[in-house]
Design a protein around this motif. Structure first.
Motif, PDB file in Angstrom:
ATOM      1  N   ASN A 278      -5.273   0.991   1.769  1.00 51.17           N
ATOM      2  CA  ASN A 278      -5.655   0.029   0.729  1.00 51.17           C
ATOM      3  C   ASN A 278      -4.469  -0.754   0.151  1.00 51.17           C
ATOM      4  N   TYR A 279      -3.306  -0.648   0.772  1.00 51.84           N
ATOM      5  CA  TYR A 279      -2.101  -1.217   0.155  1.00 51.84           C
ATOM      6  C   TYR A 279      -1.660  -2.548   0.745  1.00 51.84           C
ATOM      7  N   ASP A 280      -2.298  -3.026   1.811  1.00 50.49           N
ATOM      8  CA  ASP A 280      -1.966  -4.326   2.408  1.00 50.49           C
ATOM      9  C   ASP A 280      -0.469  -4.427   2.716  1.00 50.49           C
ATOM     10  N   LEU A 281       0.018  -3.452   3.479  1.00 54.24           N
ATOM     11  CA  LEU A 281       1.460  -3.375   3.744  1.00 54.24           C
ATOM     12  C   LEU A 281       1.853  -3.795   5.162  1.00 54.24           C
TER      13      LEU A 281
ATOM     14  N   PHE B 295       6.211   0.801  -2.883  1.00 56.72           N
ATOM     15  CA  PHE B 295       4.792   0.447  -2.854  1.00 56.72           C
ATOM     16  C   PHE B 295       3.900   1.682  -2.729  1.00 56.72           C
ATOM     17  N   LEU B 296       4.515   2.867  -2.567  1.00 59.56           N
ATOM     18  CA  LEU B 296       3.728   4.057  -2.273  1.00 59.56           C
ATOM     19  C   LEU B 296       3.593   4.999  -3.459  1.00 59.56           C
TER      20      LEU B 296
ATOM     21  N   GLN C 148      -3.587  -3.171  -7.569  1.00 59.01           N
ATOM     22  CA  GLN C 148      -3.564  -1.890  -6.868  1.00 59.01           C
ATOM     23  C   GLN C 148      -2.179  -1.279  -7.029  1.00 59.01           C
ATOM     24  N   LEU C 149      -2.068  -0.331  -7.947  1.00 60.04           N
ATOM     25  CA  LEU C 149      -0.780   0.320  -8.193  1.00 60.04           C
ATOM     26  C   LEU C 149      -0.564   1.429  -7.176  1.00 60.04           C
ATOM     27  N   PRO C 150       0.691   1.773  -6.888  1.00 64.85           N
ATOM     28  CA  PRO C 150       0.950   2.925  -6.030  1.00 64.85           C
ATOM     29  C   PRO C 150       0.578   4.210  -6.767  1.00 64.85           C
ATOM     30  N   SER C 151       0.563   5.311  -6.034  1.00 66.05           N
ATOM     31  CA  SER C 151       0.383   6.596  -6.697  1.00 66.05           C
ATOM     32  C   SER C 151       1.451   6.739  -7.767  1.00 66.05           C
ATOM     33  N   ILE C 152       1.083   7.336  -8.891  1.00 64.52           N
ATOM     34  CA  ILE C 152       2.038   7.448  -9.987  1.00 64.52           C
ATOM     35  C   ILE C 152       2.168   8.901 -10.406  1.00 64.52           C
TER      36      ILE C 152
ATOM     37  N   SER D 254      -7.011   7.358 -13.012  1.00 66.51           N
ATOM     38  CA  SER D 254      -7.171   8.055 -11.732  1.00 66.51           C
ATOM     39  C   SER D 254      -8.443   7.649 -11.001  1.00 66.51           C
ATOM     40  N   SER D 255      -9.334   6.923 -11.672  1.00 64.35           N
ATOM     41  CA  SER D 255     -10.527   6.432 -10.980  1.00 64.35           C
ATOM     42  C   SER D 255     -10.187   5.272 -10.059  1.00 64.35           C
ATOM     43  N   LYS D 256      -9.031   4.648 -10.295  1.00 62.80           N
ATOM     44  CA  LYS D 256      -8.610   3.496  -9.485  1.00 62.80           C
ATOM     45  C   LYS D 256      -7.388   3.798  -8.628  1.00 62.80           C
TER      46      LYS D 256
END
Length: 550
Positions: A72-75, A122-123, A450-454, A479-481
């Motif tokens: 989902n990150y368009d990388l 980005f991850l 779309q944020l990376p995992s945090i 965390s739902s997004k």
């Protein structure tokens, strides 16, 4: 999202292999249990420089490997830029060898730390107290506003245009510098060119000119010698021609006596014909020979000029002077044509300036439009987090100069309490307030991009009670997004997790080891009860823990 993490031979960890799910992941453990070790290992995957002292057993290789689902990150464009194979399930691995050398791999391809950092940003985002300070920096504040304003495409276009603008600026400066340098030489080059132009180099044949000079300069001697030669050849009875004729008559008389005599006679006839031609040529030369002092002076002067030019330009051939003349004319023309080139370049620069101003205005307008929305959402969340009187102001002013992201100055201003005044965020917010503000901003950003995992590293430090409960709810919403990790000491937050891991230490053979365990439902209740009441678990603590979980 981070799907799994493998750590071997790092700090107090012998070997650890853990899988993670989406949603909110809680990590708890006593102080000193090794939560920082876990973060340290993950930081190596994100590009932190390795240190041999971090290796548990210095005779063996240390490995940290993280698996990410990046669907989902368009990388793909970034992978192409870094010349890497794109894989939806991407694996990043760091190795620290016993020699102290460190290696990094993305999908088994060796990479530099710079490339690793470029991708890992980005991850996963490890949020620590140090990162909270980024909130006070201009770059981060712009990133927040531009993310909400959806300025990504405009910023990319502006950045590309700014590169072209600076290239034009540099080119114009070089042209002006070249002109300034050529102007210094222009007058001298023009003088040299005119000097060469006057001599009309293309029409000079140096050999002919020197021959003419020698003839005019020696007219009397030439006349005397021509006359003497004619006399020798044509004097009656004694001249060469008459003597030759006598010899020819003698040989004619014996020519019939043999072929050799005939041949000699024919040769004398040929010589006679040649002598007759020579006499005619001598007559012509003598007749055309004349003294011309003015022409001699002109040729002498021209030769002197040519020789002077040879000496001045350190050459010996007319062709060399012609080449020098052409080069001088080129320099003169370049100097004279630079003005036109400069005007054209200035026009291009003006067009690029106008284009950048138009893009910068679009960026500014979108920022201006989103700021009230941002401030409203931020103040609402801060009120939930126990800061009901906190007020935010975002000042946006247009500047004259181009910056890397437009033409704006941006400043976050904060007022914590009623009756106080707005000040720059870094001057007016405490560490605890900055942590809550950062959490609020991250939660707002999660709604837009779309944020990376945090991973929040004890962002709840200094808060308790209902505020901690609200912080947990905010992280739960985030965390739902996106995938959210939080390292916490607060049971109210720990109870909000979709999954719960505990970091703990064990001792074996006088060696301490750090372990990470995923807790089951009953184990979570015990862990939260301990967080509520300490090692001695009471029935009320267990009941409270169940209530928090359910």
């Amino acid at each position: 999202m981070l799907t799994s993490l493998y750590i071997k031979n790092y700090a107090l960890i012998d070997e650890l292999n853990v899988a993670f799910n989406n949603g909110l992941t809680i990590i708890t453990g006593e102080t000193g249990a090794g939560k920082s070790i876990l973060l340290g290992g993950l930081s190596l995957v994100l590009g932190k420089r390795a240190d041999l002292s971090q290796v548990k057993n210095a005779t063996e290789k240390c490995i940290i490997e993280a698996h990410f689902d990046i669907a989902n990150y368009d990388l793909k464009p970034l992978f192409n830029t870094l010349d890497l194979d794109y894989e939806v399930q991407t694996i990043i691995r760091r190795e620290i060898l016993p020699s102290g050398k460190s290696r990094a791999f993305i999908n088994d391809t060796p990479v530099t730390l710079d490339n690793l950092v470029a991708l890992s940003g980005f991850l996963i985002d490890i949020h620590s107290q140090q990162q909270t300070q980024q909130l006070t920096q201009d770059d981060y504040q712009f990133k927040v506003i531009d993310a909400l304003a959806d300025n990504k495409s405009y910023l990319k276009e502006f950045s590309k245009g700014l590169v072209g603008y600076k290239t034009l600026q540099k080119s114009l400066e070089e042209l002006k510098a070249s002109k300034a340098e050529l102007i210094k030489e222009y007058d001298y080059n023009l003088f040299l060119s005119n000097e060469l132009n006057e001599i009309n180099l293309e029409k000079i044949n140096l050999e002919d000119l020197e021959a003419q000079y020698e003839e005019l300069n020696n007219v009397e001697i030439i006349s005397e010698k021509l006359s003497s030669a004619k006399s020798i050849l044509s004097t009656e009875d004694l001249g060469v021609v008459d003597q030759l004729n006598l010899a020819k008559q003698d040989l004619t008389k014996i020519a019939n006596f043999g072929a050799s005599y005939e041949t000699l006679k024919e040769r004398l006839v040929s010589v006679g014909i040649e002598l007759d031609d020579i006499l005619i040529e001598l007559d012509n030369l003598e007749e055309n020979l004349s003294s011309d002092p003015q022409e001699l002076e002109r040729i002498s002067s021209k030769l002197q000029i040519v020789n002077n030019l040879f000496q001045k330009h350190a050459v010996t051939e007319i062709d060399d002077l012609i080449a020098i003349h052409n080069d001088l004319k080129s320099k003169i023309n370049n100097t004279e044509s630079l003005d036109d080139a400069i005007v054209l370049k200035e026009q291009d620069l003006l067009k690029q300036n106008e284009k950048l101003n138009q893009i910068a205005l679009k960026i500014h307008n979108k920022r201006k439009k989103v700021i009230p929305v941002f401030v409203s959402k931020l103040e609402a969340i801060l009120s939930e987090l126990g800061m009901p009187n906190a007020k935010f102001k975002v000042e946006l002013e247009t500047t004259e100069a181009f910056a890397k992201n437009g033409k704006d100055d941006l400043q976050f201003l904060f007022m914590a309490n009623k009756g106080s005044s707005f000040n720059a965020l870094k001057k007016s917010a405490s560490g605890g307030e900055l942590s809550r503000i950062m959490l609020a901003i991250k939660s707002i950003l999660a709604e837009y991009v779309q944020l990376p995992s945090i991973m929040f590293d004890e962002i709840d430090t200094g808060v308790s009670g209902e505020i901690s409960n609200k912080m947990g709810e905010i992280m739960k919403r985030m965390s739902s997004k996106m995938q959210v990790f939080t390292i916490t000491h607060l049971p109210q937050i720990a109870a909000k997790g979709d999954s719960h891991f505990k970091v703990y230490k064990t001792d074996s053979d006088n060696v301490t080891h750090t372990q990470l365990k995923k807790l089951k439902e009953d184990e979570r209740i015990v862990e939260i009860a301990q967080m509520l009441g300490g090692l001695t678990i009471t029935d009320s603590a267990m009941e409270h823990a169940k209530q928090l979980l359910h």
